[in-house]
Design an enzyme around this catalytic site. Structure first.
Site, PDB file in Angstrom:
ATOM      1  CD  GLU A  82      -0.833  -2.642   8.494  1.00 35.59           C
ATOM      2  OE1 GLU A  82      -0.082  -2.166   7.611  1.00 35.59           O
ATOM      3  OE2 GLU A  82      -1.102  -2.038   9.554  1.00 35.59           O
ATOM      4  CG  HIS A 106       4.221  -1.262  10.011  1.00 29.55           C
ATOM      5  ND1 HIS A 106       4.634  -0.047  10.501  1.00 29.55           N
ATOM      6  CD2 HIS A 106       3.024  -1.035   9.405  1.00 29.55           C
ATOM      7  CE1 HIS A 106       3.724   0.875  10.215  1.00 29.55           C
ATOM      8  NE2 HIS A 106       2.738   0.298   9.541  1.00 29.55           N
ATOM      9  CB  ALA A 148      -3.841   4.965  -8.452  1.00 29.55           C
ATOM     10  CB  VAL A 149      -9.256   4.123  -5.805  1.00 24.13           C
ATOM     11  CG1 VAL A 149     -10.743   4.483  -5.815  1.00 24.13           C
ATOM     12  CG2 VAL A 149      -9.049   2.708  -6.358  1.00 24.13           C
ATOM     13  CE  LYS A 162      -9.945  15.282  -3.799  1.00 26.76           C
ATOM     14  NZ  LYS A 162     -10.240  16.120  -2.621  1.00 26.76           N
ATOM     15  CG  ASP A 176      -0.015   1.200   0.597  1.00 26.42           C
ATOM     16  OD1 ASP A 176      -0.773   0.250   0.310  1.00 26.42           O
ATOM     17  OD2 ASP A 176      -0.103   1.857   1.663  1.00 26.42           O
TER      18      ASP A 176
HETATM   19  C1  5GW Z   1      -7.306   5.332   2.031  1.00 25.00           C
HETATM   20  C2  5GW Z   1      -7.772   5.705   3.288  1.00 25.00           C
HETATM   21  C3  5GW Z   1      -9.025   6.297   3.450  1.00 25.00           C
HETATM   22  C4  5GW Z   1      -9.775   6.517   2.322  1.00 25.00           C
HETATM   23  C5  5GW Z   1      -9.309   6.129   1.057  1.00 25.00           C
HETATM   24  C6  5GW Z   1      -8.071   5.538   0.900  1.00 25.00           C
HETATM   25  C7  5GW Z   1      -7.579   5.156  -0.423  1.00 25.00           C
HETATM   26  C8  5GW Z   1      -6.578   4.161  -0.562  1.00 25.00           C
HETATM   27  C9  5GW Z   1      -8.062   5.768  -1.605  1.00 25.00           C
HETATM   28  O1  5GW Z   1      -8.946   6.657  -1.612  1.00 25.00           O
HETATM   29  N1  5GW Z   1      -7.556   5.380  -2.828  1.00 25.00           N
HETATM   30  C10 5GW Z   1      -6.591   4.403  -2.933  1.00 25.00           C
HETATM   31  O2  5GW Z   1      -6.145   4.113  -4.059  1.00 25.00           O
HETATM   32  N2  5GW Z   1      -6.113   3.780  -1.811  1.00 25.00           N
HETATM   33  C11 5GW Z   1      -5.104   2.702  -1.969  1.00 25.00           C
HETATM   34  O3  5GW Z   1      -4.950   1.979  -0.777  1.00 25.00           O
HETATM   35  C12 5GW Z   1      -3.724   3.264  -2.320  1.00 25.00           C
HETATM   36  O4  5GW Z   1      -3.015   2.341  -3.109  1.00 25.00           O
HETATM   37  C13 5GW Z   1      -3.091   3.376  -0.962  1.00 25.00           C
HETATM   38  O5  5GW Z   1      -1.679   3.433  -1.019  1.00 25.00           O
HETATM   39  C14 5GW Z   1      -3.605   2.095  -0.298  1.00 25.00           C
HETATM   40  C15 5GW Z   1      -3.585   2.117   1.247  1.00 25.00           C
HETATM   41  O6  5GW Z   1      -4.105   3.338   1.766  1.00 25.00           O
HETATM   42  P1  5GW Z   1      -3.156   4.368   2.490  1.00 25.00           P
HETATM   43  O7  5GW Z   1      -1.862   4.438   1.753  1.00 25.00           O
HETATM   44  O8  5GW Z   1      -3.864   5.683   2.670  1.00 25.00           O
HETATM   45  O9  5GW Z   1      -2.925   3.707   3.908  1.00 25.00           O
HETATM   46  P2  5GW Z   1      -1.686   3.994   4.883  1.00 25.00           P
HETATM   47  O10 5GW Z   1      -1.889   3.065   6.035  1.00 25.00           O
HETATM   48  O11 5GW Z   1      -0.415   3.691   4.137  1.00 25.00           O
HETATM   49  O12 5GW Z   1      -1.741   5.461   5.274  1.00 25.00           O
HETATM   50 MN    MN Z   2       0.177   3.872   2.171  1.00 26.27          MN
END
Ligand code: 5GW
Ligand code: MN
Length: 343
Positions: A292, A222, A112-113, A115, A200
């Site tokens: 991934e 997926h 949880a980085v 926002k 996630d």
């Molecule tokens: C993700 C995409 C672009 C920029 C930043 C992030 C991001 C991901 C972030 O700012 N902070 C963060 O904690 N994450 C972690 O990576 C979360 O646990 C997130 O669930 C995981 C994967 O990113 P997601 O969920 O945005 O990717 P998708 O493919 O599920 O939309």
């Molecule tokens: Mn996600």
């Protein structure tokens, strides 16, 4: 010269040796079953015992299993005979009984980085309601905002552990570090943990996710591509990348948002993906879907021993398909412009 005292002394000594001999188990060490006092989770013996020795309690009453009737609308075995877990293929009561007696501890990692901290509360609250209920669970939260981690009441034997990580504006950096931090965590907790799942944070539990998901190497299908031809899977298609999967190759398209298994299996996966990710980066290559893609390459070569159906990672915006009888875990709809630092 023999005197009676020396004789008694010798007799006692002999009896002593006999006693020690009889009470020692002269089995080769490799057959000694692992107990909780003798733990070395990255050793091969544990794997054999954990996975293959399944003890059910006597007199447990449950529905008679059928050998001729079952799910026919979905595939429940991969061609390498790994089970694919769908609702209706397992008995949760039986499985819980088997794994309760093993006294296992399950870890989950969640990042949880920035926002993304806003997703954590619902994630933790729903994990408490649905994720390995009745088992020892440690949820490891990796965040740059430790003070903003919500306090969620956990029941006995379950806890949230917060690990601080530096902030980052670049998803590429967060992504690159994820596998490395998972690898390090496994090394830290190896003596107190049996299984790990990496999830996630932008998702919530809606149904049971429990002992039916335990296995050596566990991958989740997926939800976006499972009815498609593999030519359409978004694998990394450039041979220069270490995540490359050639046309006409690949089994399924797996999620980066949920995977897991036995500690030693996930350790090897995390280590391999991290090394390949780094080597690619040094050559200026970033795989199509970052880790991934590397995960999918890894699972193509190292076949998962258990496959979780898309029930285990759905997406809230997708209408439920008829073969999906229950949604256990699902990604929430997010406003990308609002939460992502650099898109
Ligand atoms: C993700 C995409 C672009 C920029 C930043 C992030 C991001 C991901 C972030 O700012 N902070 C963060 O904690 N994450 C972690 O990576 C979360 O646990 C997130 O669930 C995981 C994967 O990113 P997601 O969920 O945005 O990717 P998708 O493919 O599920 O939309
Ligand atoms: Mn996600």
């Amino acid at each position: 010269m023999f005197n009676i005292r020396v004789l008694i002394l010798l007799l006692v000594l002999l009896l002593g040796i006999l006693f020690v001999y009889l009470h020692h188990e002269w089995r080769p060490t490799s057959f000694i079953p692992q107990t909780n006092t003798h733990r070395d989770r990255l050793s091969a013996e544990v794997t054999v015992n954990q996975i293959f020795h399944l003890v059910a309690p006597d007199h447990l009453k449950y529905k008679q299993p059928s050998i001729v009737h079952g799910r026919t609308d979905v595939v429940t075995l991969a061609p390498w005979l790994a089970p694919v877990i769908w609702e209706g293929t397992f008995n949760p009561v039986l499985l819980d009984s088997i794994y309760q007696s093993k006294n296992i501890t399950v870890a989950a990692t969640v990042f949880a980085v920035g926002k993304y901290i806003r997703f954590l509360k619902k994630f933790l609250e729903t994990a408490e309601r649905f994720f390995f209920v009745g088992f020892r669970v440690n949820i490891y939260v990796f965040t740059d905002r430790p003070k903003e981690v919500p306090r969620v009441q956990m029941s006995a034997g379950r806890k949230v552990v917060v690990h601080s990580v530096p902030s980052s504006d670049r998803w590429q950096e967060i992504s690159a570090r994820r596998m490395e931090l998972i690898q390090n965590l496994i090394e830290e907790v190896q003596n107190s943990t049996d299984y790990i799942f990496c999830l996630d944070v932008d998702s919530e539990f809606h149904g049971r996710w429990g002992s039916e998901s335990l296995g050596g190497l566990v991958a989740v299908i997926h939800p976006g591509y499972y009815r498609d031809d593999r030519g359409r899977f978004p694998y990394e298609r450039r041979p220069a990348s270490r995540a490359y999967v050639a046309d006409g190759e690949g089994d399924f398209y797996y999620c980066g948002g949920a995977f897991g298994g036995l500690l030693q299996e996930v350790h090897l996966l995390a280590k391999t993906c991290h090394l390949n990710f780094k080597a690619d980066a040094e050559e200026g290559i970033e795989a199509a879907w970052q880790e991934e893609s590397h995960l999918n390459r890894y699972m193509w070569i190292n076949k998962p021993s258990k496959i979780l159906s898309p029930e285990y990672l759905w997406q809230d915006f997708k209408p439920r398909n008829p073969e999906i009888h229950i949604i256990r875990f699902s990604g929430v709809v997010k406003n990308y412009a609002d939460i992502r630092p650099n898109v």
